[in-house]
Design an enzyme around this catalytic site. Structure first.
Site, PDB file in Angstrom:
ATOM      1  N   ASP A 163       0.860  -1.178   0.000  1.00 23.62           N
ATOM      2  CA  ASP A 163       0.000   0.000   0.000  1.00 23.62           C
ATOM      3  C   ASP A 163       0.903   1.237   0.000  1.00 23.62           C
ATOM      4  O   ASP A 163       2.125   1.159   0.185  1.00 23.62           O
ATOM      5  CB  ASP A 163      -0.992  -0.001   1.179  1.00 23.62           C
ATOM      6  CG  ASP A 163      -2.201   0.899   0.880  1.00 23.62           C
ATOM      7  OD1 ASP A 163      -2.136   1.695  -0.092  1.00 23.62           O
ATOM      8  OD2 ASP A 163      -3.217   0.829   1.605  1.00 23.62           O
TER       9      ASP A 163
HETATM   10  C1  BGC Z   1      -5.132   3.189   0.060  1.00 23.07           C
HETATM   11  C2  BGC Z   1      -5.259   2.128  -1.005  1.00 23.07           C
HETATM   12  C3  BGC Z   1      -5.146   2.744  -2.378  1.00 23.07           C
HETATM   13  C4  BGC Z   1      -3.823   3.463  -2.460  1.00 23.07           C
HETATM   14  C5  BGC Z   1      -3.538   4.035  -3.832  1.00 23.07           C
HETATM   15  C6  BGC Z   1      -3.928   4.082  -0.170  1.00 23.07           C
HETATM   16  O1  BGC Z   1      -3.937   5.177   0.668  1.00 23.07           O
HETATM   17  O2  BGC Z   1      -5.070   2.576   1.311  1.00 23.07           O
HETATM   18  O3  BGC Z   1      -6.474   1.455  -0.858  1.00 23.07           O
HETATM   19  O4  BGC Z   1      -5.287   1.775  -3.353  1.00 23.07           O
HETATM   20  O5  BGC Z   1      -3.817   4.495  -1.499  1.00 23.07           O
HETATM   21  O6  BGC Z   1      -4.311   5.108  -4.121  1.00 23.07           O
END
Ligand code: BGC
Length: 741
Positions: free
Chosen positions: A265
């Site tokens: 993530d």
């Molecule tokens: C979130 C993810 C997301 C990623 C990319 C993160 O802050 O937890 O779910 O896919 O950002 O945007």
């Protein structure tokens, strides 16, 4: 490309080239002029301009023309002309926005979620994207956590069916086919169990809770073929997910058989330093690599350290080869070596995005997601009566959620816009009545990138209120569209109080003083504390954040053109103090039933044990009679199943859909089993007077769980089952399981 060719390609790549494939940056690193790379933030991350130029994937940027140009210039520079991957969060729609995932879950119709995912994939694909960071399949039990809106709710069975459906919708049978994108099941694992519902907080889950409740939905998404998985931000039992070798290697790869690309993530690898698990970024890079994380999303740990780690002999280059091979394989599965632009098409963008077919599907999905929580004979409304719409969601276009940032709220249809098409306008009035947020509530959202509503001076608020109360006095029926502001749910939106903003409650109370016939239409991304609303309103219709066609769908349901059929995918707590509250709990040794007088029982002194509205609950405008359960036999074995059946009859005057739910309890086991567990559901549409028999097959595999000896399997003995219209059904029968030893 054949696997042997991919292998040859890998062998011919330099170490740096391989590491670059493992780097993912956000689109803002690239300017519209594709040759130019922005400098600034990358230097803070230890990422060089060269890394930026060569990163194997970018996220958060879209647009066919732009991405085609970016791809072209990237491939010209890339020593082996390897195409780049374009990824983005297309969660519940790209430009046509479907209801939030929690709302879709309320439809109890995986096929519908599959169709929504497929339409979202089509809009994403023509816009040049290859991967969506969806579905989020984290199980949730705590409505304080803002991301419950992105989930399938509190039940592993329902969440699993939805996970599978969404993966199939995004990817189709083969993700290289036209209009398909690669799915990414997230966030592995347990992110939804953040302590106290506080975002990014610690997760502690016992092995059996993790395996019986939290892991099944990820597994279902992986079994459906998800090309990618994303790690979670949280620690799981003391070890950050993103550097958790046991979780990623033993559980995800070996047990679940996931052989696709694992992406961290956002910045999660670097955050393992802050968690106190990695010494520094270099240590974090080593741990994440060894855990098998293939792509570092935006932390810079890999780009800055992997080469040194290999040169120092601190990590084996074989780990890098393994990851890069998986990345190349994904690019190959998407067909990018043959056609690096895949479906990117500026002309199709114009015809596919927000096309009638997608809008229609958005309307259908929205209407099916609505849950009628209460109705004392006021719904459906009579459009010829004097009706006042009062509430800040009456004509509010922000009904698409914070996870639909590509969608334009201006494309959303409001309740007022839709109502003007069908209500008698000589007898209907529309009033905001209050701002959606009070000035203090708005203040709490400061720092969000999105524009917050402008503060409304107190005198103006008072005059809005006065006008609304006057309208309520003059109306036969008041329809009140109220709820959370769309930025109050989603990532980083934990809330300790699950109330509707005070400024709206003031409006509700004043209106309730002058008119008894209130229908509340509730917009929200999570279960809220609805005690006062549900006590004072005659009807409550839960509409979540319904998306582009929300207004039309709401008016269709209010007027009875569509009969509501949604069921809650998550319990609505009585109040916050009851959380976590979920139907599939274990029995205590001293269970309490309402009316019991004894003192030493498992109960609260001040509130009931049961939620205000339980999982699986939802009313209809018609009535259904469900017969007692009949069983085809009394004993299930490994070889013989039995069927459980009920007859359901529409005894009302309108056509309607009922969702029959099958629950099972293993009465005694080596590890205690939940008081009820959902094991099946079926939707049945019936005309007035019509009846149907609904059958469920009970087989041994559905009775398995993590046993006390650490193995997964079933145990002989007594079982209860129920078939009913919600998790609080008492329509029970019993059977035995007898396996051959
Ligand atoms: C979130 C993810 C997301 C990623 C990319 C993160 O802050 O937890 O779910 O896919 O950002 O945007």
């Amino acid at each position: 490309m054949q696997k042997t060719e991919l292998k040859k390609l890998l062998e011919s790549m330099s170490l740096q080239e391989k590491i670059d494939q493992m780097l993912q940056l956000v689109g803002s690193f690239y300017s519209e002029d594709t040759d130019e790379v922005l400098t600034g933030p990358e230097s803070e991350l230890g990422i060089t301009d060269e890394d930026v130029r060569m990163a194997g994937s970018i996220e958060g940027t879209y647009g066919a023309q732009y991405l085609m140009e970016l791809q072209k210039s990237y491939m010209e520079k890339q020593p082996h002309h390897i195409p780049m991957l374009f990824m983005m969060d297309v969660i519940h729609g790209m430009k046509t926005i479907f209801p939030i995932p929690l709302g879709q879950a309320a439809a109890f119709e995986p096929e519908l979620s599959k169709r929504c995912a497929s339409a979202a994939a089509k809009e994403a694909a023509v816009s040049g994207l290859h991967v969506t960071f969806a579905p989020m399949v984290d199980l949730v039990r705590d409505a304080r956590w803002g991301r419950v809106m992105e989930s399938g709710g509190e039940d592993p069975f329902l969440s699993s069916r939805l996970a599978q459906a969404q993966v199939e919708g995004f990817q189709g049978k083969d993700m290289s086919e036209p209009y398909k994108v690669c799915a990414c099941v997230k966030h592995f694992a347990g992110y939804g169990a953040a302590q106290a519902g506080r975002e990014y907080h610690t997760v502690e889950l016992s092995e059996h809770t993790l395996r019986d409740f939290y892991l099944p939905a990820y597994k279902a998404g992986i079994d459906a073929g998800s090309g990618m998985v994303m790690t979670a931000f949280n620690t799981l039992n003391g070890i950050p997910a993103s550097t958790n070798k046991w979780l990623m290697r033993d559980v995800l790869r070996d047990e679940m058989g996931f052989d696709g690309v694992l992406v961290s993530d956002f910045s999660a690898i670097a955050e393992t330093v802050v968690h106190g698990h990695s010494e520094d970024l270099k240590d974090a890079a080593k741990k994440a690599l060894e855990a098998g994380v293939d792509i570092d999303m935006m932390s810079g740990a890999y780009a800055a350290n992997l080469s040194t780690l290999v040169k120092e002999g601190a990590v084996d280059e074989a780990f890098i080869d393994e990851s890069v091979m998986r990345i190349l394989e994904l690019k190959n599965k998407l067909g990018l070596f043959e056609n690096p632009y895949k479906d990117a098409d500026p002309e199709k963008e114009k015809t596919v995005i927000l096309c009638d077919e997608h809008r229609q599907l958005a309307g259908e999905a929205a209407a099916k997601s609505f849950v009628l929580l209460k109705n004392e004979g006021v719904l459906p409304v009579d459009t010829s009566k004097k009706t006042a719409f009062i509430g800040p969601y009456t004509n509010n276009k922000e009904i698409k959620s914070s996870w639909a940032f590509i969608g334009d709220s201006q494309d959303c249809v409001t309740i007022e816009e839709a109502a003007r098409e069908v209500f008698d306008l000589t007898r209907t009035t529309f009033h905001a009545g209050s701002p959606v947020l009070g000035n203090d509530d708005a203040q709490a959202l400061k720092g969000f990138a999105e524009k917050l509503p402008d503060p409304v001076p107190e005198e103006m608020q008072l005059s809005m209120l006065k006008e609304a109360v006057q309208a309520a006095k003059e109306a036969d029926t008041v329809i009140m569209p109220l709820g959370e502001y769309y930025l109050q749910s989603g990532e980083a939106t934990s809330r300790a109080m699950l109330d509707i903003p005070d400024v709206q409650m003031r409006l509700f109370r004043e209106v309730a003083k002058v008119n008894e016939n209130i229908i509340v239409v509730l917009f929200n991304g999570r279960p809220l504390d609805l005690r006062e609303i549900s006590r004072k309103a005659k009807a409550v219709l839960e509409v979540w954040l319904p998306g582009t066609e929300g207004g039309h769908a709401i008016v269709d349901v209010l007027t009875g053109k569509v009969n509501p059929s949604g069921k809650l995918p998550m319990s609505f707590p009585y109040c916050v103090g009851q959380i976590p509250v979920h139907y599939n709990e274990y029995s205590t040794g001293r269970p309490y039933q309402p009316g019991m007088q004894a003192r030493y029982l498992s109960k609260y002194l001040d509130i009931p044990n049961t939620p205000l509205y339980p999982f699986g609950y939802g009313m209809s405008y018609t009535d259904f009679e469900i017969s007692p359960v009949t069983l085809s036999g009394e004993t299930v074995t490994e070889k013989t199943s039995i069927t459980a059946a009920v007859t359901v009859k529409n005894t009302g005057t309108l056509s309607g859909t009922q969702t029959l739910q099958l629950y099972i309890q293993d009465v005694s086991a080596s590890v205690v089993r939940p008081v009820k567990e959902l094991k099946g559901f079926q939707k049945t549409e019936l005309a007035p007077g019509e009846e149907a028999t609904v059958q469920f097959v009970i087989e041994e595999p559905m009775l398995r769980f993590l046993r006390a000896d650490g193995t997964v399997g079933s145990e002989d003995g007594r079982f209860r089952l129920w078939i009913g219209d919600s998790s609080d059904t008492e329509n029970a029968a019993g059977f035995m399981l007898k396996r051959e030893m």
